[in-house]
Design an enzyme around this catalytic site. Structure first.
Site, PDB file in Angstrom:
ATOM      1  N   PRO A 247       0.852  -1.207   0.000  1.00  0.00           N
ATOM      2  CA  PRO A 247       0.000   0.000   0.000  1.00  0.00           C
ATOM      3  C   PRO A 247       0.879   1.245   0.000  1.00  0.00           C
ATOM      4  O   PRO A 247       1.582   1.514   0.971  1.00  0.00           O
ATOM      5  CB  PRO A 247      -0.798  -0.133   1.302  1.00  0.00           C
ATOM      6  CG  PRO A 247       0.065  -0.978   2.185  1.00  0.00           C
ATOM      7  CD  PRO A 247       0.818  -1.908   1.295  1.00  0.00           C
ATOM      8  N   ASP A 423       6.000   2.810   1.365  1.00  0.00           N
ATOM      9  CA  ASP A 423       5.187   1.646   1.700  1.00  0.00           C
ATOM     10  C   ASP A 423       4.572   1.909   3.073  1.00  0.00           C
ATOM     11  O   ASP A 423       5.276   1.951   4.091  1.00  0.00           O
ATOM     12  CB  ASP A 423       6.084   0.399   1.726  1.00  0.00           C
ATOM     13  CG  ASP A 423       5.307  -0.888   1.997  1.00  0.00           C
ATOM     14  OD1 ASP A 423       4.169  -0.812   2.490  1.00  0.00           O
ATOM     15  OD2 ASP A 423       5.864  -1.975   1.723  1.00  0.00           O
ATOM     16  N   HIS A 424       3.235   2.042   3.095  1.00  0.00           N
ATOM     17  CA  HIS A 424       2.571   2.433   4.345  1.00  0.00           C
ATOM     18  C   HIS A 424       2.562   1.318   5.379  1.00  0.00           C
ATOM     19  O   HIS A 424       2.208   1.552   6.546  1.00  0.00           O
ATOM     20  CB  HIS A 424       1.134   2.887   4.057  1.00  0.00           C
ATOM     21  CG  HIS A 424       0.731   4.107   4.819  1.00  0.00           C
ATOM     22  ND1 HIS A 424       1.066   4.302   6.144  1.00  0.00           N
ATOM     23  CD2 HIS A 424       0.020   5.205   4.460  1.00  0.00           C
ATOM     24  CE1 HIS A 424       0.577   5.451   6.569  1.00  0.00           C
ATOM     25  NE2 HIS A 424      -0.057   6.022   5.555  1.00  0.00           N
ATOM     26  N   ARG A 425       2.952   0.109   5.003  1.00  0.00           N
ATOM     27  CA  ARG A 425       3.107  -0.951   6.004  1.00  0.00           C
ATOM     28  C   ARG A 425       4.325  -0.695   6.875  1.00  0.00           C
ATOM     29  O   ARG A 425       4.376  -1.108   8.041  1.00  0.00           O
ATOM     30  CB  ARG A 425       3.259  -2.316   5.316  1.00  0.00           C
ATOM     31  CG  ARG A 425       2.094  -2.768   4.459  1.00  0.00           C
ATOM     32  CD  ARG A 425       2.430  -4.059   3.724  1.00  0.00           C
ATOM     33  NE  ARG A 425       3.603  -3.904   2.867  1.00  0.00           N
ATOM     34  CZ  ARG A 425       4.159  -4.894   2.173  1.00  0.00           C
ATOM     35  NH1 ARG A 425       3.658  -6.112   2.260  1.00  0.00           N
ATOM     36  NH2 ARG A 425       5.211  -4.678   1.419  1.00  0.00           N
ATOM     37  N   VAL A 427       6.194   2.533   6.821  1.00  0.00           N
ATOM     38  CA  VAL A 427       6.413   3.939   7.149  1.00  0.00           C
ATOM     39  C   VAL A 427       5.072   4.626   7.388  1.00  0.00           C
ATOM     40  O   VAL A 427       4.171   4.557   6.537  1.00  0.00           O
ATOM     41  CB  VAL A 427       7.166   4.652   5.999  1.00  0.00           C
ATOM     42  CG1 VAL A 427       7.430   6.106   6.368  1.00  0.00           C
ATOM     43  CG2 VAL A 427       8.453   3.924   5.665  1.00  0.00           C
TER      44      VAL A 427
END
Length: 453
Positions: A247, A423-425, A427
């Site tokens: 994501p 990558d929102h997983r 950061v």
């Protein structure tokens, strides 16, 4: 005795390669470890050395063919009797035992002998090699109408030795490579050789009418189809995998980088740094390395199999490079341990190797963070896709001179936009913003680098 040379594993387990060009022809005499062909994998153009000394018997592929690892590429007559053992046979015979692994190219072969250039034999027009393939003797580029033409001799010689980028340059300039002499001892025609010849020949043609820069629509083909393979396919697969696995989010920051452009100008004028060419890209790379130390989550990887987040204590800095073959991202190893001058030199060497299509597959693995400079194309920003296995990518926009608030007044300043995709997983938004501010702080005021570690 005839020896079949099978395509070895070119590194990183790549299953196939496309033949770019032969550097030898049937009847040529080759020496041990002499470069006989160039092949293109999904990651780089690789020179293929001969594992035997002898005479070329047959070529088993044509330029453009895709060859699987383990397939026969070339047959070489070593001049020995069948009863004698070959002097050098680093490649295992896979025909008798197909299940055997094909040896890896890296590190194989003996020390080259002196005088490694092939002794080329002339072949008649329309001849066909022993493979039955189309004649590989025809010269690759037709001469431009404005350039002097060479009278066609009875025999047609093997095409001049050059790299794919140099051949494209020659085609763009309308230069017949058969008329260009190689300046180096290797006999390979370089970009400088082509440019020097084009400048020399173009002088008496200065009054010729120039062709329009943009071809009229009526002269363009209705469709152009290009096979999807090599770097283009590898890039596409990686981007799809990244976009639909991680994501991703993006954040932007426009900053005043006048202090950095002034620093770059002062370093360029420093005679002690002559030849290093320290640009804004190198300063940005140094800023990124410093900022990653302050926010390590941006320098990490999501390990799905282990169920872990891996934070790296080093920075392998990927530099996205646009080449004629597509986008490649080689990386500078342990960039965080380098000085600004060392970084600038490493980036310049890496970019030059990438443009020449000579980046080794191993140099494009193991990156931990990537920078892409979209500013060189006149673009202010964008939303780059994160390189698979990394947490973020930073895009540098064009530096523009424009009105900006400075010390309470409006002044002309050098302004740049930074675009960070992450990558929102791995950061969070707060971490992404802090990292971007740290990079911006160094570019806006290089002295701030003294505050980061």
């Amino acid at each position: 005795m005839s020896q079949d040379f099978r395509l070895p594993d070119l590194g990183e387990g790549l299953p196939e390669a496309e033949l770019v060009q032969w550097l030898v022809a049937p009847g040529d005499t080759v020496t041990l470890n002499q470069t006989i062909a160039e092949v293109e994998t999904a990651k780089a153009v690789v020179e293929l050395p001969s594992p035997y000394a002898g005479t070329v018997g047959a070529l088993h592929a044509q330029p453009g063919d895709v060859i699987a690892v383990g397939d026969v590429v070339i047959t070489i007559d070593t001049g020995e009797s069948d009863a004698a053992a070959p002097a050098a046979a680093p490649v295992e015979e896979a025909a008798a035992e197909p299940e055997k692994a094909v040896p890896n190219l890296v590190g194989y072969g003996a020390a080259p002998r002196a005088g490694g250039r092939p002794q080329r034999r002339a072949r008649s027009h329309g001849g066909v090699g022993q493979t039955g393939a189309a004649d590989t003797a025809v010269l690759e580029a037709a001469p431009h109408d404005a350039l002097p033409r060479r009278e066609a001799p009875e025999p047609v010689l093997e095409r001049p030795r050059s790299t794919p980028p140099v051949r494209k340059l020659a085609k763009d300039l309308g230069v017949d490579l058969a008329l260009v002499e190689a300046s180096g001892v290797t006999g390979i025609i370089t970009r400088a050789d082509v440019e020097e010849y084009a400048a020399r020949v173009a002088a008496p043609q200065a009054t010729a009418v120039e062709a329009p820069a943009i071809a009229p629509a009526s002269s363009r083909p209705r469709e152009t189809r290009t096979p999807i393979r090599g770097v283009r396919r590898a890039t596409a697969d990686a981007m799809v995998r990244s976009a639909f696995t991680a994501p991703q989010a993006s954040t932007f920051l426009t900053i005043d980088v006048t202090a950095t452009t002034e620093l770059v100008a002062s370093l360029a004028a420093d005679r002690s740094l002559e030849g290093h060419r320290i640009g804004i890209m190198a300063v940005a790379a140094k800023a990124v390395c410093l900022a990653l130390g302050a926010t390590p989550s941006v320098n990490s990887r999501w390990d799905e199999a282990a169920g872990e987040i891996v934070e790296f204590g080093y920075v392998n800095l990927g530099i996205a490079a646009a080449t004629q073959r597509g986008l490649v991202v080689p990386n500078v190893r342990d960039a965080d341990a380098m000085t600004l001058v060392e970084l600038a030199d490493a980036i310049r060497e890496l970019a030059g190797t990438a443009r020449a299509g000579r980046t080794a597959p191993a140099d494009m693995l193991g990156g931990t963070f990537t920078i892409t400079n979209v500013g060189v194309f006149g673009v202010d920003g964008g939303t780059p896709i994160v390189n698979p296995g990394e947490a973020a990518i930073l895009a540098l926009g064009a530096v523009r001179r424009q009105p900006w608030e400075y010390k309470g007044e409006i002044a002309l300043r050098d302004v740049m936009t930074l675009s960070l995709s992450f990558d929102h997983r791995l950061v969070d938004g707060e971490q992404a913003a802090r990292f971007l501010r740290d990079v911006a702080g160094v570019l806006g005021e290089p002295g701030r680098a003294m505050l980061l570690r």
